[in-house]
Design a protein around this motif. Structure first.
Motif, PDB file in Angstrom:
ATOM      1  N   SER A  35       0.972  -1.165   0.135  1.00  0.00           N
ATOM      2  CA  SER A  35      -0.085  -0.084   0.009  1.00  0.00           C
ATOM      3  C   SER A  35       0.906   1.170  -0.004  1.00  0.00           C
ATOM      4  CB  SER A  35      -0.884   0.140   1.153  1.00  0.00           C
ATOM      5  OG  SER A  35      -0.069  -0.211   2.425  1.00  0.00           O
ATOM      6  N   TYR A  36       1.959   1.287   0.053  1.00  0.00           N
ATOM      7  CA  TYR A  36       2.884   2.194   0.318  1.00  0.00           C
ATOM      8  C   TYR A  36       3.726   2.532  -1.204  1.00  0.00           C
ATOM      9  CZ  TYR A  36       2.351   1.755   5.114  1.00  0.00           C
ATOM     10  OH  TYR A  36       1.699   1.652   6.559  1.00  0.00           O
ATOM     11  N   ASN A  37       3.016   3.230  -2.033  1.00  0.00           N
ATOM     12  CA  ASN A  37       3.546   3.444  -3.494  1.00  0.00           C
ATOM     13  C   ASN A  37       4.926   4.087  -3.500  1.00  0.00           C
ATOM     14  OD1 ASN A  37       1.312   2.075  -4.376  1.00  0.00           O
ATOM     15  ND2 ASN A  37       0.233   4.097  -4.858  1.00  0.00           N
ATOM     16  N   ALA A  38       5.174   4.954  -2.856  1.00  0.00           N
ATOM     17  CA  ALA A  38       6.303   5.854  -3.038  1.00  0.00           C
ATOM     18  C   ALA A  38       7.610   5.061  -2.356  1.00  0.00           C
ATOM     19  CB  ALA A  38       6.145   7.060  -2.184  1.00  0.00           C
ATOM     20  N   LEU A  39       7.315   4.296  -1.366  1.00  0.00           N
ATOM     21  CA  LEU A  39       8.299   3.510  -0.800  1.00  0.00           C
ATOM     22  C   LEU A  39       8.810   2.239  -1.625  1.00  0.00           C
ATOM     23  CD1 LEU A  39      10.047   3.197   1.766  1.00  0.00           C
ATOM     24  CD2 LEU A  39       8.240   1.888   2.800  1.00  0.00           C
ATOM     25  N   ILE A  40       7.582   1.855  -2.329  1.00  0.00           N
ATOM     26  CA  ILE A  40       7.823   0.699  -3.205  1.00  0.00           C
ATOM     27  C   ILE A  40       8.677   1.002  -4.356  1.00  0.00           C
ATOM     28  CG2 ILE A  40       6.789  -0.862  -4.836  1.00  0.00           C
ATOM     29  CD1 ILE A  40       6.713  -1.930  -1.955  1.00  0.00           C
ATOM     30  N   ILE A  99       8.126  -2.551 -13.586  1.00  0.00           N
ATOM     31  CA  ILE A  99       7.634  -1.370 -14.405  1.00  0.00           C
ATOM     32  C   ILE A  99       5.903  -1.819 -14.492  1.00  0.00           C
ATOM     33  CG2 ILE A  99       6.991  -0.781 -16.601  1.00  0.00           C
ATOM     34  CD1 ILE A  99      10.214  -0.940 -17.123  1.00  0.00           C
ATOM     35  N   TRP A 100       5.628  -3.194 -14.569  1.00  0.00           N
ATOM     36  CA  TRP A 100       4.426  -3.635 -14.869  1.00  0.00           C
ATOM     37  C   TRP A 100       3.754  -3.399 -13.497  1.00  0.00           C
ATOM     38  CZ3 TRP A 100       2.496  -8.931 -16.964  1.00  0.00           C
ATOM     39  CH2 TRP A 100       1.251  -8.977 -17.432  1.00  0.00           C
ATOM     40  N   LEU A 104       0.440  -0.757 -12.619  1.00  0.00           N
ATOM     41  CA  LEU A 104      -0.850  -0.918 -11.958  1.00  0.00           C
ATOM     42  C   LEU A 104      -0.951  -0.210 -10.629  1.00  0.00           C
ATOM     43  CD1 LEU A 104      -0.396  -5.110 -12.330  1.00  0.00           C
ATOM     44  CD2 LEU A 104      -2.114  -3.691 -13.463  1.00  0.00           C
ATOM     45  N   ARG A 105      -0.096  -0.043 -10.185  1.00  0.00           N
ATOM     46  CA  ARG A 105      -0.227   0.584  -8.583  1.00  0.00           C
ATOM     47  C   ARG A 105      -0.491   2.049  -8.950  1.00  0.00           C
ATOM     48  NH1 ARG A 105       2.370  -2.001  -4.390  1.00  0.00           N
ATOM     49  NH2 ARG A 105       3.831  -3.459  -5.206  1.00  0.00           N
TER      50      ARG A 105
END
Length: 153
Positions: A35-40, A99-100, A104-105
């Motif tokens: 759920s943490y897009n920036a961290l991922i 990238i994929w 999606l995120r």
């Protein structure tokens, strides 16, 4: 001569192990921190950089061997061809899955309903990872063999 090589390659082996463990941990953490897009995003960039650094280090080790400096590149290619292919496939698969998953995120479709194609590619990537870890570890342990760094006379 063996003591010199052992002392010379201990930091390189430790560095390579750190890069492999980092890659493994990012593969694990990317599942947990969905759920943490920036961290991922930061973790996935670090993962790609670790793979590039690991691959570059292997080539630097190739270039520093006596076998390479004499011009017997075919011998190195023959001995390490499988590892190079596995590393390239893993790098491309990791880049593709990263990238994929980011697409999606950021398109808000990563709410738990993954496309079937993504799930298949994701599982294949995770199943291929142990082969990459094995081949890579085997490669940097084999390249530290003293026979690559001395004349055969």
């Amino acid at each position: 001569m063996v003591d010199y090589l052992t002392g010379r390659y201990v930091p390189i082996v430790v560095f390579q192990i750190i890069l492999l463990v980092t890659d493994l941990l990012i593969n694990i953490v990317s599942i947990i921190l969905r759920s943490y897009n920036a961290l991922i995003l930061v973790f996935l960039i670090i993962q790609i950089l670790c793979i590039i650094l690991a691959f570059s280090t292997i080539f630097i080790l190739f270039f520093s061997t006596y076998v390479y400096q004499v011009g017997l590149i075919e011998l190195l290619h023959e001995r390490f061809k499988h590892t190079i292919i596995v590393c390239l496939i893993y790098f491309l698969a990791t880049l593709g899955i990263n990238i994929w998953s980011l697409l999606l995120r950021y398109n808000e479709t990563f709410t738990g309903n993954w496309p079937t194609e993504f799930i298949v590619f994701y599982i294949l990537h995770r199943l291929f990872a142990p082969l990459y870890y094995y081949e890579f570890k085997r490669c940097f342990l084999r390249i530290s063999d003293p026979r690559f760094y001395e004349d055969s006379r």
